[in-house]
Design a protein around this motif. Structure first.
Motif, mmCIF file in Angstrom:
data_model
loop_
_atom_site.group_PDB
_atom_site.id
_atom_site.type_symbol
_atom_site.label_atom_id
_atom_site.label_comp_id
_atom_site.label_asym_id
_atom_site.label_seq_id
_atom_site.Cartn_x
_atom_site.Cartn_y
_atom_site.Cartn_z
ATOM 1 N N UNK A 197 0.305 1.601 6.370
ATOM 2 C CA UNK A 197 1.309 2.944 5.297
ATOM 3 C C UNK A 197 1.439 4.213 5.327
ATOM 4 N N UNK A 198 0.470 4.879 6.399
ATOM 5 C CA UNK A 198 0.962 5.810 6.006
ATOM 6 C C UNK A 198 1.122 6.470 7.377
ATOM 7 N N UNK A 199 2.136 5.602 8.465
ATOM 8 C CA UNK A 199 1.674 5.720 10.066
ATOM 9 C C UNK A 199 2.832 6.557 9.577
ATOM 10 N N UNK A 200 3.832 6.610 9.135
ATOM 11 C CA UNK A 200 5.201 6.852 8.873
ATOM 12 C C UNK A 200 4.647 9.277 8.509
ATOM 13 N N UNK A 201 3.762 9.026 7.959
ATOM 14 C CA UNK A 201 3.541 10.540 7.623
ATOM 15 C C UNK A 201 2.830 11.312 8.918
ATOM 16 N N UNK A 202 2.689 10.133 10.217
ATOM 17 C CA UNK A 202 2.247 10.708 11.851
ATOM 18 C C UNK A 202 3.491 10.615 12.680
ATOM 19 N N UNK A 203 4.507 10.142 12.482
ATOM 20 C CA UNK A 203 6.046 9.744 12.476
ATOM 21 C C UNK A 203 6.846 11.519 12.433
ATOM 22 N N UNK B 285 -8.930 3.080 -1.965
ATOM 23 C CA UNK B 285 -7.702 3.271 -0.740
ATOM 24 C C UNK B 285 -7.000 3.900 -0.879
ATOM 25 N N UNK B 286 -6.424 4.780 -2.274
ATOM 26 C CA UNK B 286 -5.580 5.856 -2.172
ATOM 27 C C UNK B 286 -6.354 7.220 -2.296
ATOM 28 N N UNK B 287 -7.509 7.012 -2.316
ATOM 29 C CA UNK B 287 -9.010 7.401 -2.535
ATOM 30 C C UNK B 287 -8.911 8.578 -0.546
#
Length: 346
Positions: free
Chosen positions: A23-29, A294-296
């Motif tokens: 779910x947070x992989x787009x930030x890495x991209x 999970x959000x934290x």
């Protein structure tokens, strides 16, 4: 089986790595796009291959730390005649038990405690790569410290501090090892690994109060239990790791795995040894075992990714360029090939 499945489903810490991070992989991209470099992280620790993301050798890490802070270590080629192995180990002053692990390794794969010559011989005959022989450090407290520092500054941030407890069961004089594993809240979710490592001992009844270690690797993926020591982070602790970071000149982002006599001694900069320095591929493992939602956990991971991007960008602009795509691709393919080989022999 249904209960075990439900436990895995409702506890995000037991999810596969890819599921947690998707779910947070787009930030890495986005960081790849901003830096115009797939391997934007490589200058984060410019004196370690690939920034320490994966595939780095332990020798290049140990050589950049103060000699008195690392365990006695020698390097053994896997194809060296065994008589020569014994001579090298004896000449270095090692006595059983000691630790062996691949020079280029990860996730505790092929990490073993060696108690006698027979075990050493079996390990040497089996391992397909260069490995290290290292003192078994029996200091009572094992911790991880996550630290990062912007290259333009002399002071950094200790962002994570945890105590680690190796995966183990305690005998009651009645249950077999297999029964104890099935009752253990962590080990029961690692059935395949436990069978691979300990099936030949499963019928053994573990004597009352005896501690049986299921793994000597203090990694989350090897079932170690973490206790968050965030309240212990203070100016003293920062001073110790500022000095370590500046000693090695170019260790800007990563996690130190350490054994020490006490938290107080570590803060005083004495009586500790660094088992590993994990570079930019290190996970901020203080997100585990501290009742984080999970959000934290995502918020903490993203904070670290931002620091990684900023450190790497600065170093890129000051003499340590990003690896080009072809170089990084070749390196990571070779690393993955190496990792698969280790898994085959683990």
């Amino acid at each position: 089986m249904v209960k075990k499945f439900f436990e895995r489903l409702t506890n995000w810490e037991l999810w596969p790595f890819a599921v947690i991070y998707f779910p947070i992989s787009f930030v890495w991209i986005w960081y790849i796009v901003r830096s115009r470099a797939v391997w934007f992280f490589t200058p984060s620790n410019p004196t370690i291959d690939f920034g320490g993301f994966e595939g780095e050798g332990k020798k290049e890490m140990y050589d950049q730390l103060p000699p008195h802070t690392v365990p006695r270590t020698i390097y053994i080629m896997h194809d060296l005649p065994f008589d020569d192995v014994k001579k090298r180990i004896a000449a270095a002053g090692f006595q059983y038990p000691f630790i062996v692990k691949p020079d280029v390794g990860m996730k505790g794969i092929l990490f073993r405690k060696i108690d006698n010559e027979e075990q050493l011989h079996k390990y040497h005959e089996r391992i397909p790569v260069e490995y290290i022989v290292q003192d078994l450090i029996e200091l009572p407290v094992e911790v991880s410290v996550f630290y990062y520092r912007h290259p333009a500054q002399t002071k950094g941030t200790v962002s994570g501090f945890i105590h680690k407890e190796l995966l183990h069961v305690i005998g009651n004089g009645e249950d077999t090892l297999q029964q104890l594993v099935q009752k253990h809240p962590r080990a029961k979710h690692r059935t395949e690994e436990m069978e691979h490592r300990h099936a030949h001992r499963f019928d053994r009844v573990i004597e009352k109060d005896h501690i049986f270690y299921l793994s000597y690797a203090g990694n989350h993926n090897r079932g170690a239990h973490f206790t968050n020591l965030h309240a212990e982070i203070d100016e003293q602790l920062h001073k110790v790791f500022d000095e370590l970071s500046n000693y090695s000149k170019h260790f800007y982002y990563g996690r130190y795995d350490i054994k020490t006599t006490s938290i107080e001694d570590l803060k005083a900069g004495r009586n500790f040894l660094i088992l590993e320095y994990n570079g930019c591929g290190a996970e901020p493992n203080h997100i585990y075992d501290c009742n984080m939602r999970l959000g934290e956990a995502y918020k903490e991971i993203l904070k670290h990714w931002k620091a990684l991007y900023e450190i790497s960008k600065y170093n890129h602009n000051n003499g340590f360029p990003y690896w080009d795509f072809a170089k990084g691709y070749r390196f990571i393919k070779q690393s993955q090939k190496h990792f698969k080989l280790l898994q085959k022999y683990d």
